[in-house]
Design a protein around this motif. Sequence first.
Motif, PDB file in Angstrom:
ATOM      1  N   LYS A 169       0.936  -1.058  -0.179  1.00 18.85           N
ATOM      2  CA  LYS A 169      -0.065   0.336  -0.341  1.00 18.85           C
ATOM      3  C   LYS A 169       0.929   0.980   0.184  1.00 18.85           C
ATOM      4  O   LYS A 169       0.458   1.883  -0.751  1.00 18.85           O
ATOM      5  CB  LYS A 169      -1.047  -0.037   1.210  1.00 18.85           C
ATOM      6  CG  LYS A 169      -1.987  -1.582   0.575  1.00 18.85           C
ATOM      7  CD  LYS A 169      -3.059  -0.816   2.131  1.00 18.85           C
ATOM      8  CE  LYS A 169      -3.770  -2.641   1.787  1.00 18.85           C
ATOM      9  NZ  LYS A 169      -5.201  -1.631   3.627  1.00 18.85           N
ATOM     10  N   LYS A 170       1.848   0.662   0.627  1.00 16.32           N
ATOM     11  CA  LYS A 170       2.428   2.441   0.913  1.00 16.32           C
ATOM     12  C   LYS A 170       3.222   2.628   0.130  1.00 16.32           C
ATOM     13  O   LYS A 170       3.529   3.618  -0.601  1.00 16.32           O
ATOM     14  CB  LYS A 170       3.902   2.123   2.160  1.00 16.32           C
ATOM     15  CG  LYS A 170       5.038   3.631   2.441  1.00 16.32           C
ATOM     16  CD  LYS A 170       3.853   4.600   2.155  1.00 16.32           C
ATOM     17  CE  LYS A 170       3.501   4.982   3.425  1.00 16.32           C
ATOM     18  NZ  LYS A 170       3.016   5.991   3.632  1.00 16.32           N
ATOM     19  N   ILE A 171       3.795   1.283  -1.043  1.00 18.67           N
ATOM     20  CA  ILE A 171       4.212   1.781  -2.990  1.00 18.67           C
ATOM     21  C   ILE A 171       3.395   1.921  -2.938  1.00 18.67           C
ATOM     22  O   ILE A 171       4.406   2.849  -4.163  1.00 18.67           O
ATOM     23  CB  ILE A 171       5.207   0.314  -3.599  1.00 18.67           C
ATOM     24  CG1 ILE A 171       6.714  -0.597  -2.529  1.00 18.67           C
ATOM     25  CG2 ILE A 171       5.041   0.394  -3.974  1.00 18.67           C
ATOM     26  CD1 ILE A 171       6.498  -1.809  -2.451  1.00 18.67           C
ATOM     27  N   GLN A 172       2.528   2.332  -3.260  1.00 18.54           N
ATOM     28  CA  GLN A 172       1.111   2.447  -4.580  1.00 18.54           C
ATOM     29  C   GLN A 172       1.532   3.921  -4.206  1.00 18.54           C
ATOM     30  O   GLN A 172       0.777   4.712  -5.105  1.00 18.54           O
ATOM     31  CB  GLN A 172       0.109   2.121  -3.557  1.00 18.54           C
ATOM     32  CG  GLN A 172       0.249   0.034  -4.162  1.00 18.54           C
ATOM     33  CD  GLN A 172      -1.207  -0.288  -4.414  1.00 18.54           C
ATOM     34  OE1 GLN A 172      -1.064  -0.112  -3.880  1.00 18.54           O
ATOM     35  NE2 GLN A 172      -2.411  -0.285  -5.770  1.00 18.54           N
ATOM     36  N   LYS A 226       4.268   5.698  -5.150  1.00 18.67           N
ATOM     37  CA  LYS A 226       4.247   5.455  -7.033  1.00 18.67           C
ATOM     38  C   LYS A 226       3.296   6.880  -7.021  1.00 18.67           C
ATOM     39  O   LYS A 226       3.327   7.732  -8.448  1.00 18.67           O
ATOM     40  CB  LYS A 226       3.625   4.189  -7.702  1.00 18.67           C
ATOM     41  CG  LYS A 226       4.785   3.533  -7.595  1.00 18.67           C
ATOM     42  CD  LYS A 226       4.288   1.704  -8.433  1.00 18.67           C
ATOM     43  CE  LYS A 226       3.758   2.589  -9.500  1.00 18.67           C
ATOM     44  NZ  LYS A 226       3.682   1.059 -10.619  1.00 18.67           N
ATOM     45  N   ASP A 227       2.756   7.000  -6.228  1.00 20.91           N
ATOM     46  CA  ASP A 227       0.854   7.698  -6.860  1.00 20.91           C
ATOM     47  C   ASP A 227       2.250   8.737  -6.670  1.00 20.91           C
ATOM     48  O   ASP A 227       1.513  10.458  -7.280  1.00 20.91           O
ATOM     49  CB  ASP A 227      -0.373   7.766  -5.643  1.00 20.91           C
ATOM     50  CG  ASP A 227      -0.581   6.780  -6.128  1.00 20.91           C
ATOM     51  OD1 ASP A 227      -0.768   5.753  -7.554  1.00 20.91           O
ATOM     52  OD2 ASP A 227      -1.588   6.065  -5.115  1.00 20.91           O
ATOM     53  N   VAL A 249      11.318  12.155   0.721  1.00 17.56           N
ATOM     54  CA  VAL A 249      10.409  12.279  -0.900  1.00 17.56           C
ATOM     55  C   VAL A 249      10.451  12.928  -1.105  1.00 17.56           C
ATOM     56  O   VAL A 249      10.432  13.507  -1.801  1.00 17.56           O
ATOM     57  CB  VAL A 249       9.194  11.570  -0.400  1.00 17.56           C
ATOM     58  CG1 VAL A 249       8.314  11.555  -0.808  1.00 17.56           C
ATOM     59  CG2 VAL A 249       9.142   9.416   0.019  1.00 17.56           C
ATOM     60  N   ILE A 250      10.244  14.386   0.088  1.00 13.32           N
ATOM     61  CA  ILE A 250      10.088  15.971   0.187  1.00 13.32           C
ATOM     62  C   ILE A 250      11.077  15.876  -1.261  1.00 13.32           C
ATOM     63  O   ILE A 250      11.655  17.413  -2.330  1.00 13.32           O
ATOM     64  CB  ILE A 250       9.807  16.742   1.024  1.00 13.32           C
ATOM     65  CG1 ILE A 250       8.540  16.681   1.870  1.00 13.32           C
ATOM     66  CG2 ILE A 250       9.541  18.218   0.970  1.00 13.32           C
ATOM     67  CD1 ILE A 250       8.393  17.399   2.896  1.00 13.32           C
TER      68      ILE A 250
END
Length: 128
Positions: free
Chosen positions: A51-54, A57-58, A86-87
């Motif tokens: 779920k975190k990967i998705q 990716k989003d 991520v930022i």
Amino acid sequence: MSYKIGEIAKLTDLTTRTVRYYEGLGLLGKRESRPNGQIRSFDNTDLERLKKIQILKDLGLSLEEIGEVIELYFTDGQILEGKRQVIQILKGHIEAAEGKIEELSAFKRECERNILKLETIIAHSEKN
């Protein structure tokens, strides 16, 4: 809870092939080696990782970039560091996009100049 690959694929709206691919890339973390022919088994942590990967990716991260930060989301006390990384990745995407926009804008201006030149040549030729 334990899931078979088909079950976890269905729960995450992924294909079994994608789940295997992510597993092969190491995105599901350390995996116990399983003897050939043994059925893959997944747990709730795997479900959360998928779920975190998705989500990542989003947000626009590549699988390589996800591989750089995914562990931080599953290491105690590192979730905020994961978000910070991520930022930084997304800021890099913005910088790259701005460079591409500038290149495309320059290309557009060049095309417009060439059109104007050709239209001038055509108009001049039609007068003669």
